[in-house]
Structures are given as C-alpha cells and as structure tokens.
Design a protein around this motif. Sequence first.
Motif, mmCIF file in Angstrom:
data_model
loop_
_atom_site.group_PDB
_atom_site.id
_atom_site.type_symbol
_atom_site.label_atom_id
_atom_site.label_comp_id
_atom_site.label_asym_id
_atom_site.label_seq_id
_atom_site.Cartn_x
_atom_site.Cartn_y
_atom_site.Cartn_z
ATOM 1 N N VAL A 139 6.356 89.943 154.477
ATOM 2 C CA VAL A 139 7.232 90.480 155.517
ATOM 3 C C VAL A 139 8.086 91.619 154.969
ATOM 4 N N TYR A 140 8.619 91.440 153.760
ATOM 5 C CA TYR A 140 9.482 92.471 153.176
ATOM 6 C C TYR A 140 8.732 93.793 153.053
ATOM 7 N N SER A 141 7.509 93.749 152.561
ATOM 8 C CA SER A 141 6.732 94.973 152.390
ATOM 9 C C SER A 141 6.488 95.656 153.731
ATOM 10 N N ILE A 142 6.149 94.892 154.746
ATOM 11 C CA ILE A 142 5.875 95.469 156.066
ATOM 12 C C ILE A 142 7.115 96.154 156.627
ATOM 13 N N VAL A 143 8.268 95.487 156.525
ATOM 14 C CA VAL A 143 9.511 96.054 157.056
ATOM 15 C C VAL A 143 9.889 97.325 156.292
ATOM 16 N N LYS A 144 9.785 97.291 154.969
ATOM 17 C CA LYS A 144 10.173 98.455 154.175
ATOM 18 C C LYS A 144 9.221 99.627 154.371
ATOM 19 N N ARG A 145 7.937 99.350 154.563
ATOM 20 C CA ARG A 145 7.004 100.450 154.828
ATOM 21 C C ARG A 145 7.284 101.069 156.195
ATOM 22 N N ALA A 146 7.684 100.258 157.158
ATOM 23 C CA ALA A 146 8.044 100.804 158.463
ATOM 24 C C ALA A 146 9.245 101.736 158.345
ATOM 25 N N GLU A 147 10.244 101.348 157.533
ATOM 26 C CA GLU A 147 11.404 102.213 157.313
ATOM 27 C C GLU A 147 10.989 103.511 156.616
ATOM 28 N N TYR A 148 10.143 103.396 155.615
ATOM 29 C CA TYR A 148 9.723 104.567 154.849
ATOM 30 C C TYR A 148 8.949 105.540 155.717
ATOM 31 N N GLU A 149 8.056 105.017 156.540
ATOM 32 C CA GLU A 149 7.267 105.885 157.422
ATOM 33 C C GLU A 149 8.156 106.556 158.465
ATOM 34 N N GLU A 150 9.186 105.850 158.923
ATOM 35 C CA GLU A 150 10.120 106.464 159.871
ATOM 36 C C GLU A 150 10.890 107.600 159.203
ATOM 37 N N PHE A 151 11.305 107.381 157.944
ATOM 38 C CA PHE A 151 12.014 108.434 157.225
ATOM 39 C C PHE A 151 11.145 109.675 157.073
ATOM 40 N N LEU A 152 9.859 109.503 156.822
ATOM 41 C CA LEU A 152 8.972 110.645 156.603
ATOM 42 C C LEU A 152 8.804 111.500 157.853
ATOM 43 N N GLN A 153 9.222 110.985 159.010
ATOM 44 C CA GLN A 153 9.161 111.779 160.235
ATOM 45 C C GLN A 153 10.376 112.698 160.398
ATOM 46 N N VAL A 154 11.373 112.533 159.524
ATOM 47 C CA VAL A 154 12.617 113.308 159.630
ATOM 48 C C VAL A 154 12.497 114.579 158.786
ATOM 49 N N ILE A 155 12.782 115.734 159.391
ATOM 50 C CA ILE A 155 12.784 117.009 158.678
ATOM 51 C C ILE A 155 14.201 117.286 158.196
ATOM 52 N N SER A 156 14.361 117.503 156.902
ATOM 53 C CA SER A 156 15.688 117.630 156.311
ATOM 54 C C SER A 156 16.209 119.063 156.400
ATOM 55 N N PRO A 157 17.536 119.251 156.276
ATOM 56 C CA PRO A 157 18.090 120.609 156.217
ATOM 57 C C PRO A 157 17.504 121.435 155.076
ATOM 58 N N TRP A 158 17.218 120.814 153.932
ATOM 59 C CA TRP A 158 16.628 121.544 152.806
ATOM 60 C C TRP A 158 15.295 122.165 153.219
ATOM 61 N N GLU A 159 14.473 121.418 153.928
ATOM 62 C CA GLU A 159 13.170 121.932 154.354
ATOM 63 C C GLU A 159 13.330 123.107 155.315
ATOM 64 N N ARG A 160 14.265 122.981 156.232
ATOM 65 C CA ARG A 160 14.480 124.080 157.194
ATOM 66 C C ARG A 160 15.024 125.328 156.501
ATOM 67 N N GLU A 161 15.912 125.104 155.519
ATOM 68 C CA GLU A 161 16.532 126.246 154.849
ATOM 69 C C GLU A 161 15.517 127.002 153.974
ATOM 70 N N HIS A 162 14.685 126.285 153.238
ATOM 71 C CA HIS A 162 13.859 126.934 152.214
ATOM 72 C C HIS A 162 12.407 127.128 152.627
ATOM 73 N N LEU A 163 11.945 126.422 153.619
ATOM 74 C CA LEU A 163 10.540 126.516 153.992
ATOM 75 C C LEU A 163 10.299 127.266 155.304
ATOM 76 N N LEU A 164 11.269 127.208 156.199
ATOM 77 C CA LEU A 164 11.070 127.757 157.546
ATOM 78 C C LEU A 164 10.548 129.186 157.517
ATOM 79 N N MET A 165 11.193 130.060 156.743
ATOM 80 C CA MET A 165 10.850 131.471 156.743
ATOM 81 C C MET A 165 10.149 131.938 155.470
ATOM 82 N N ASN A 166 9.896 131.029 154.532
ATOM 83 C CA ASN A 166 9.436 131.457 153.221
ATOM 84 C C ASN A 166 8.021 131.026 152.862
ATOM 85 N N VAL A 167 7.435 130.121 153.603
ATOM 86 C CA VAL A 167 6.111 129.632 153.189
ATOM 87 C C VAL A 167 5.043 130.029 154.207
#
Length: 452
Positions: free
Chosen positions: A424-452
Amino acid sequence: MADWTDKLPDAAREYLEGKRLDEIECIISDLPGIARGKAVPASKFARQEFFHLPDSIFFQTITGDWGEAAGEEGFIEKDMILRPDMATATAAPWTGDWTLQVIHDAYDREGKPVPCSPRNVLKRVVQLYRDKGWEPVVAPEMEFFLVGRNLDPAHEIVPMIGRSGRPAAARQAYSMTAVDEFGPVIDDIYDFAEAQGFEIDGITQEGGAGQLEINLVHGDPVKLADEVFYFKRLIREAAMRHDCYATFMAKPIADEPGSAMHVHHSVVDLETGENIFSNADGTETEAFHHFIAGLQNHMPDALAVIAPYVNSYRRYVKDHAAPINLEWGRDNRTTGIRVPLSSPKSRRVENRLAGMDCNPYLGIAASLACGYLGLIEGKAPKPEFKGDAYDGDGDIPQVLGQALDLFDEATALHEVLGAEFARVYSIVKRAEYEEFLQVISPWEREHLLMNV
C-alpha cells in the motif's frame, strides 16, 4: 465516568483538576502523519469502547487523492475498529474548552491489527526485537522552521519576523540570542508540552534562518513516536498564536539547511538489562557493528519511508548539515551514521538520514527495521570513515522515484515492516510522485520556455 477518568495519565488528570471535561479527540495517524479521527463529547466517549473509521484513510495521498491500493476484494472502504490507548490520553491545551486527545489503535473485524496503520507497523517491529530478547530504545531529535505566514503557495517561504522586528537570521547555530528572538513561541511550546506531560531535553537554534531543534529523552519507540506525533501538532498551534507557521518540510527554504529527525538507537537485553552494544569491559560488541551494518546495507531500501516526498531529497546536499552517504564514524556529524560520545552503558548509534517530514512511527520503524536486519544477518560494516564524509561519494538515492524502486525490491525489509503495508505504501507514494511530475516549475518556465 469516575472509573474512566481514573485510567488517565497523571498529566491529563492534573490538567483537568477542578475542570469539566468537554470533549475527546479520538485520533490516529495516517501515512503522512496527519491526525485523523473524530471529536466526541466526553459523556459519549465514556460510554464507547471503540469507534469506526474507513480503512481508506491509509490509501490517501498527501494531496487528498486516492492511490489504487485496493486488495483482492476491491475498493470497498471497510470500517476499522479503533480502540483507545488510554496511556496516550493528553491535553489539547490550545483549544477553547477542556479537551483531551487520545491515540487509538486500528483493528479489523477479526480483531487483528490493521497492517497499514503506522503505529501498528512500529509495534510490529518492536515486537520482533522483543521476540529475540531485546528491547529497542530510541531518542528522536526534531528540527523545524518558524516561518512567516505563507498564504500563496506561489510565493517563496521566508523566515518569521523575530521579537526584534527583523527576519530570523541564518548561520546562528546554538545562539541564545537567536533563540530569544522566538521567545514567545518557545514559551508556548514549553507550556503546551508541560500540560501534555512531555519532557523536553532541550531546545537549540540550528543553522537555518528560524530553524530550531527539540531533543526528547530516550525511551520506548512507540511512546516516543507518539510524542513526536503530538509535538508536531502542538508546535504548529504555538506558532499560529504568534502570527507565524511552524513547518516540518525537509527543505522549506532554498540555500538553507534542511530539517532532520535524527534518531539515536540502543538495544537492551531483556534478561540482563544491559546495553547489547557494550561488553562488560566497556568495549564495543559485535552486535554494535552488526547494527551499523544493517543501517548501511538496508537504509537505501528504506529511504522512501524516511524521506517520503520529492522535497525530502533536496535536503541531501553536500555541506548543508545533511548526509550524502551511509559512511559511519565516531563523533563525526558529516557521516550518515554517527556514534556519539557516550559512556559504555549509553553507547548508541545515530541515524542522521531521516527527514522531519517523515511519519514518526514509520521513520522510527524503518530505522529500527534496518538495524534489526543487521543484528539477524550478523554482517560487518564498512570500515569507520575518518575525516569529512562530504569528500566521499554519495551512495543514497537522489530522487523519490529511484528510492521507491529500491523499496519495491526490498523483500527482507517488507518482511519486517509487513508485506501489506509495503504494498500500500508504495502505491500511495507512486501516486504522489506521478502527480508531482505533472507540475511545471518556475525554473522550467524561466530557463526552458524561450531557450530550448
């Protein structure tokens, strides 16, 4: 009613002396360590032997979503039977009326402990020690930050304003002047702890801006985990009285040290009462070295439990007061496993990896589980590390996903903590991790938006 109140611990009886008890908060820890339960009138609590909560509280992620943790019967939200442990009855001194809190243990309909309940997981590990004739002893240290109110998650977390009117300063470890800055909050922490019957071994200023540490007196692992569970709540309540927040995030402020829950361990022989880490002549025993080896060999597998969130891994940064590997050393705070200066009777091993963001029951259970496996396997640790362990290589997972991969393969650890809990612990923590990976951070917007 008189018979029921006679069962209260001394501190709870003293708190209620001459008062009318209004309410009981019937609580249990979920996987993150949040108190779940019900508040009931004192008159009703006196008549009830148990109450029900659905087992789904252990399937929830930190965001309130649900992990796909159903068993063979599917997701039917069975009711658990929650029975009070009256030894845990304690005041809730911040409430407007006279209220007690009581921690409950979770059982299924056959009367068996619910395996996903964090308190039951720790009890299971402690019982494994006792079955071998050992009594584990722990002493947790709690680090946390006092920060300004943060009403918008888009804004960075900042240190609280101290008594002087200035923001709390960093790099002031052990400064009494810095502690005085938080005097009113600390006074309330002491008052609440006294009302709840908790003994604080000391409060110090740590290296971060607004970062404090509270040390607790060593003792029974379940009792100490109960106290950390309670302390997190009382510290938050004390902070909010003074227009600030207390946070137990592992790394709340960039470029500041993170917050740990260092755990000191020793093991006593149940028959003799002696510390199994020391021989009669005061020298170190083989068991002492086996315990260290257990931490070195199994802690990477357990890291997902003692570092349970993506933020947890931001703490393991070189030269920021957190370990980057599992080297061990005597009186060496750069190592992940430290042997503090002590008398032979008090010889102990300190695990410096656990973050303050972990569930205290699960963090202590996982650390004890690794030590237990070491005692059973009887292996030798790596040679003692001499010097600055930050000069060595990192040997622990750097992200939650990697830690979960190791946890999923750790069958020996699962046998100690419980296979159903691990599933159960692994399933719950993987769900949290996968949800986090859907979030785009300010760092990504600042450095990747116009540069890559």
